[in-house]
Design an enzyme around this catalytic site. Structure first.
Site, PDB file in Angstrom:
ATOM      1  N   GLU A   1       0.823  -1.210   0.000  1.00  0.00           N
ATOM      2  CA  GLU A   1       0.000   0.000   0.000  1.00  0.00           C
ATOM      3  C   GLU A   1       0.859   1.263   0.000  1.00  0.00           C
ATOM      4  O   GLU A   1       1.819   1.369   0.762  1.00  0.00           O
ATOM      5  CB  GLU A   1      -0.881  -0.003   1.250  1.00  0.00           C
ATOM      6  CG  GLU A   1      -1.749   1.235   1.421  1.00  0.00           C
ATOM      7  CD  GLU A   1      -2.404   1.292   2.798  1.00  0.00           C
ATOM      8  OE1 GLU A   1      -3.487   1.914   2.888  1.00  0.00           O
ATOM      9  OE2 GLU A   1      -1.860   0.722   3.765  1.00  0.00           O
TER      10      GLU A   1
ATOM     11  N   LYS B   1      -9.860   2.189  -1.721  1.00  0.00           N
ATOM     12  CA  LYS B   1      -9.963   1.633  -0.369  1.00  0.00           C
ATOM     13  C   LYS B   1     -11.263   2.084   0.307  1.00  0.00           C
ATOM     14  O   LYS B   1     -11.561   3.274   0.384  1.00  0.00           O
ATOM     15  CB  LYS B   1      -8.758   2.083   0.448  1.00  0.00           C
ATOM     16  CG  LYS B   1      -8.652   1.486   1.840  1.00  0.00           C
ATOM     17  CD  LYS B   1      -7.367   1.994   2.494  1.00  0.00           C
ATOM     18  CE  LYS B   1      -7.166   1.455   3.897  1.00  0.00           C
ATOM     19  NZ  LYS B   1      -5.915   1.985   4.492  1.00  0.00           N
TER      20      LYS B   1
ATOM     21  N   CYS C   1      -5.047  -2.911   3.383  1.00  0.00           N
ATOM     22  CA  CYS C   1      -4.644  -2.629   4.766  1.00  0.00           C
ATOM     23  C   CYS C   1      -5.801  -2.718   5.771  1.00  0.00           C
ATOM     24  O   CYS C   1      -6.231  -3.816   6.115  1.00  0.00           O
ATOM     25  CB  CYS C   1      -3.953  -1.281   4.827  1.00  0.00           C
ATOM     26  SG  CYS C   1      -2.873  -1.079   6.279  1.00  0.00           S
TER      27      CYS C   1
END
Length: 258
Positions: free
Chosen positions: A40, A111, A146
């Site tokens: 990421e 995300k 994440c």
């Protein structure tokens, strides 16, 4: 299937342009792999909030262009980690890019779960709204980034969409490394899927990173795990094991809620 997880050390003394060039070279070196995965926000650092505005780029910006050539030269599927994307309205997103072996941008993923508890990424970036999968010749990838790893409902949605290999690109802090390993194994077991979780090394804005990228099979067994520094973790795995596992132990068929 061979997968290479490139655990990048995000050194604050290395310029973003230099890191792009260096990472592109590392990708090119994985020409024998089928899939390459990056972490990421490796161009800038997942916790380098003060740099997000200045280093933000359009979807087809400098990182995109560097990764197009690297994927095509290596002939690999490339999950190029994520970038700080600035869209046409000026909104920032934490956006993952996936390239086909010919260099075509095959899929993007913004995300959904932003980290920060009402500060940092959670206030600086827009939230994604769509789940993302990518169909490879031998498996279907489900994409996550994440903090997403803490939300099992996202992964259930990916499995319902056909995912067999769950790919998590992360900049995970060292102080919560035990959660990283535990959650990666849990997502694999509960979804009877492979988990390929690629993290960063080094220190972002004073936050030591976990490293320890990990590959877990559908039974929760760790097939490979990196150390704490920069490393290329290479693993061979059989995507057919997903169907076999789900057939022999059909727990997913017993779902009642959701």
């Amino acid at each position: 299937m061979r997968a290479s997880l490139i655990q990048i050390d995000v050194d604050p003394d290395e310029s973003v342009n230099s890191r792009r060039s260096r990472v592109a070279s590392l990708v090119r070196e994985q020409s024998g792999s089928d899939l390459v995965v990056l972490p990421e926000l490796w161009p800038v650092g997942a916790f380098a909030y003060e740099s997000f505005e200045t280093e933000a780029e359009p979807l087809r910006g400098a990182t995109h262009d560097a990764m197009v050539g690297a994927a095509a030269d290596a002939g690999v599927w490339l999950h190029a980690g994520s970038i700080v994307e600035r869209d046409k309205s000026g909104t920032l997103y934490n956006t993952a890019l996936v390239f086909a072996p010919d260099g075509t941008l095959a899929r993007t993923y913004r995300k959904i779960h932003r980290f920060g508890f009402d500060k940092g990424e959670a206030t600086m970036m827009g939230a994604g709204e769509e789940l993302a999968t990518v169909t490879l010749p031998t498996t279907v990838l489900g994409l996550a980034t994440c903090y997403d790893l803490r939300f099992p409902e996202l992964f259930r949605g990916l499995v319902d969409a056909g995912a067999e290999t769950l790919v998590i690109s992360a900049g995970w802090p060292e102080r919560r490394r035990a959660h990283w390993t535990l959650l990666a194994q849990a997502r694999a077991v509960e979804n009877q899927a492979y988990v390929l979780a690629c993290a960063t090394a080094g220190t972002h804005a004073g936050v030591p990173q976990s490293g320890h990228s990990i590959v877990v099979d559908p039974w929760g067994e760790v097939l490979a795990e990196a150390g704490s520094g920069e490393e290329v973790l290479v693993v061979e795995y059989d995507p057919g094991t997903v169907a076999t596992t789900r057939e022999r132990f059909p727990a997913l068929k017993d779902r009642v809620l959701g």
